[in-house]
Design a protein around this motif. Structure first.
Motif, PDB file in Angstrom:
ATOM      1  N   GLY A   1      40.124  47.025  29.436  1.00  0.00           N
ATOM      2  CA  GLY A   1      39.963  46.045  28.380  1.00  0.00           C
ATOM      3  C   GLY A   1      41.322  46.158  27.229  1.00  0.00           C
ATOM      4  N   GLN A   2      41.588  47.487  27.033  1.00  0.00           N
ATOM      5  CA  GLN A   2      42.559  47.571  25.929  1.00  0.00           C
ATOM      6  C   GLN A   2      43.889  47.287  26.641  1.00  0.00           C
ATOM      7  N   LEU A   3      44.073  47.502  27.860  1.00  0.00           N
ATOM      8  CA  LEU A   3      45.394  47.294  28.703  1.00  0.00           C
ATOM      9  C   LEU A   3      45.539  45.913  28.721  1.00  0.00           C
ATOM     10  N   ARG A   4      44.556  44.926  29.167  1.00  0.00           N
ATOM     11  CA  ARG A   4      44.447  43.637  29.122  1.00  0.00           C
ATOM     12  C   ARG A   4      45.512  43.176  30.438  1.00  0.00           C
ATOM     13  N   PRO A   5      45.477  43.642  31.512  1.00  0.00           N
ATOM     14  CA  PRO A   5      46.427  43.168  32.722  1.00  0.00           C
ATOM     15  C   PRO A   5      46.051  41.662  32.843  1.00  0.00           C
ATOM     16  N   ASP A   6      46.877  41.009  33.340  1.00  0.00           N
ATOM     17  CA  ASP A   6      46.826  39.474  33.502  1.00  0.00           C
ATOM     18  C   ASP A   6      45.576  39.221  34.795  1.00  0.00           C
ATOM     19  N   ARG A   7      45.738  40.260  35.662  1.00  0.00           N
ATOM     20  CA  ARG A   7      44.630  39.831  36.980  1.00  0.00           C
ATOM     21  C   ARG A   7      44.185  41.390  37.072  1.00  0.00           C
ATOM     22  N   ILE A   8      42.805  41.349  37.682  1.00  0.00           N
ATOM     23  CA  ILE A   8      42.071  42.554  38.060  1.00  0.00           C
ATOM     24  C   ILE A   8      41.378  42.283  39.282  1.00  0.00           C
ATOM     25  N   ALA A   9      41.816  43.280  40.171  1.00  0.00           N
ATOM     26  CA  ALA A   9      40.964  43.253  41.487  1.00  0.00           C
ATOM     27  C   ALA A   9      39.928  44.474  41.391  1.00  0.00           C
ATOM     28  N   LEU A  10      38.904  44.046  41.631  1.00  0.00           N
ATOM     29  CA  LEU A  10      37.544  45.110  41.375  1.00  0.00           C
ATOM     30  C   LEU A  10      36.857  45.083  43.002  1.00  0.00           C
ATOM     31  N   TYR A  11      37.246  46.345  43.643  1.00  0.00           N
ATOM     32  CA  TYR A  11      36.672  46.578  45.175  1.00  0.00           C
ATOM     33  C   TYR A  11      35.552  47.688  45.038  1.00  0.00           C
ATOM     34  N   GLY A  12      34.446  47.416  45.735  1.00  0.00           N
ATOM     35  CA  GLY A  12      33.683  48.307  46.141  1.00  0.00           C
ATOM     36  C   GLY A  12      34.014  49.196  47.217  1.00  0.00           C
TER      37      GLY A  12
END
Length: 468
Positions: free
Chosen positions: A241-252
């Motif tokens: 949240g501090q870095l705030r990238p434009d996109r996040i990919a969240l994988y299991g």
């Protein structure tokens, strides 16, 4: 578990969908490819494109390019990619020679200056290549294809191999998007998966990327890794949240040690249980929503102003072997060992080992090991599945006009299977079509699986990662 008001789907529903399932970067999925599809079949598909198939209004549709760089200096224990672990960087020169031969085969088949609107370098670790080797590769691609202005040109970056200074070099080569492999910031988790990298190094790269005007920065995260806890992952979410990238990919994380040898080094006893994984996923979804990220689908999130989020709102989202994209649906040329491409109604995959890949190219042949020519039924189902995955909406009339079917009759069994999901509020079945609800987006793979003829015909789905 106390429901979070920012969580648009209940943990109970997430738990019910905790089953294996495809990611649908294609339909049919790659495990359905056959060895009967080889170089001759790919050449036929290329001839069809060269002959005019794949043009829009008299203009040739722009291509997507994927280049697989298989080399890594060290192994990450969770990895399920096709990679080669080596510290011998001299091996890259032979690989670039082979890539140039493969590029030449495509030029012979299609002609030079084919327009390209999307390029992605994946791996392995593309930044295993030196700056000079990356420059050589980009020059080879530019001499064969025409990279159009405004395209998406991305590269996967291992933060351990790239400095802020080197990032400047990548931009000078034409890359306007980067994807950073973060996975987790907890030191104990990093040790357990053999990927230790400091938060400060990632933060420095993202800061420099913004200074250089890189259009989009993506960060990959994985939940379900060894030694992860809900508390430790919450800290990773806070740092992201501090870095705030434009996109996040969240994988299991999918623990399949029988299929992927590096995963045998992971102690199964150190893996979080199902309840902890669910807590991590729920916390991440809620955290991203509060931080202003839109859920794109299939584990992907983007800031509300990012081009991917805008494309989703406008119904312009597309999906291919590279994942979600704002670029129009197009043919994908895949270069390198194990790379998967698409030409019209044909899929092809290159040989998975370097000796086989090199041998085919020395003989002047495309290094295709297997592939698939889609049937009419495959094409109909692909259209439905991709509409679900990208727009969350299937217009019956559109499918009927395109494929000359009666949707409700053709998919009578599938519509019956969707009824329980409709009762759970995951989608609406209306007179004009199917409409996925905001909650249904989080389990859209499970909805799409209903239309997968191959999955419905078999009981075992252990070959896939789990949806949750």
């Amino acid at each position: 578990m106390t429901p979070d008001p920012a969580l648009p789907i209940s943990p109970d529903v997430l738990q019910r969908f905790d089953v294996p399932g495809p990611r649908y970067t294609s339909y049919p999925t790659a495990d359905r490819f056959v060895e009967a599809f080889g170089p001759a079949q790919l050449e036929q598909a290329l001839a069809q494109r060269a002959g005019g198939v794949g043009t829009l209004g008299g203009r040739r549709a722009a291509l997507s390019l994927y280049v697989h760089i298989p080399f890594c200096e060290s192994v990450c224990y969770y990895c399920a990619c096709n990679k080669i672990i080596t510290r011998h960087h001299e091996r890259a020169a032979e690989y670039l020679d082979a890539l140039e031969r493969e590029i030449g085969l495509y030029v012979d088949a299609l002609g030079r200056e084919q327009p390209v609107s999307q390029l992605h370098l994946g791996g392995g670790t593309p930044t295993f290549l030196s700056d000079e080797e990356l420059a050589r590769l980009m020059q080879s691609l530019r001499s064969a294809f025409r990279l159009v202005p405004g395209g998406e040109y991305s590269i996967e970056v291992d933060p351990r191999t790239v400095s802020p200074e080197r990032l400047s070099r990548l931009v000078s080569l034409g890359f306007n998007r980067i994807s950073l492999g973060v996975q987790d910031f907890d030191p104990e988790v990093q040790k357990a998966v053999h990927r230790v990298q400091a938060f400060d190094s990632v933060a420095g790269l993202i800061e420099r990327a913004r200074e250089l005007g890189i259009e989009s920065v993506n960060a990959d995260l994985i939940y379900g890794l060894p030694r992860q806890t809900a508390a430790s992952f919450a800290r990773t979410l806070e740092l992201i949240g501090q870095l705030r990238p434009d996109r996040i990919a969240l994988y299991g994380y999918a623990h399949l040690p029988a299929r992927f040898k590096p995963q045998r080094r992971i102690q199964a006893a150190e893996l979080p249980g199902a309840a902890d994984k669910l807590a991590m996923l729920s916390a991440a979804i809620a955290s991203f929503a509060r931080a202003g990220y839109d859920y794109i689908g299939m584990d992907h999130f983007a800031l509300h102003t990012d081009a991917l989020a805008v494309a989703k709102r406008q119904g312009r989202l597309h999906r291919n072997f590279q994942g979600y994209s704002t670029q129009p649906d197009s043919d994908l040329i895949a270069l390198g060992v194990s790379a998967i491409g698409r030409l019209g109604s044909h899929y092809s995959q290159n040989a998975k080992t370097l000796p086989e890949y090199y041998d085919a190219l020395r003989q002047g042949q495309f290094p295709v090991a297997r592939g698939l020519a889609l049937t009419r039924d495959d094409l109909v189902r692909r259209a439905v599945i991709m509409a679900l995955m990208c727009q969350g909406h299937v217009a019956f009339e559109s499918i009927e006009l395109s494929y000359l079917i009666d949707f409700r009759r053709y998919f009578a069994a599938e519509l019956a299977q969707l009824e329980p999901m409709a009762e759970q509020g995951l989608l609406r079945i209306e007179a004009d079509g199917l409409h996925v609800s905001p909650a249904g987006w989080y389990v859209v793979r499970g909805i799409a699986m209903v239309f997968d003829k191959y999955l419905q015909a078999e009981r075992s789905r252990e070959r896939f990662s789990r949806i949750i």
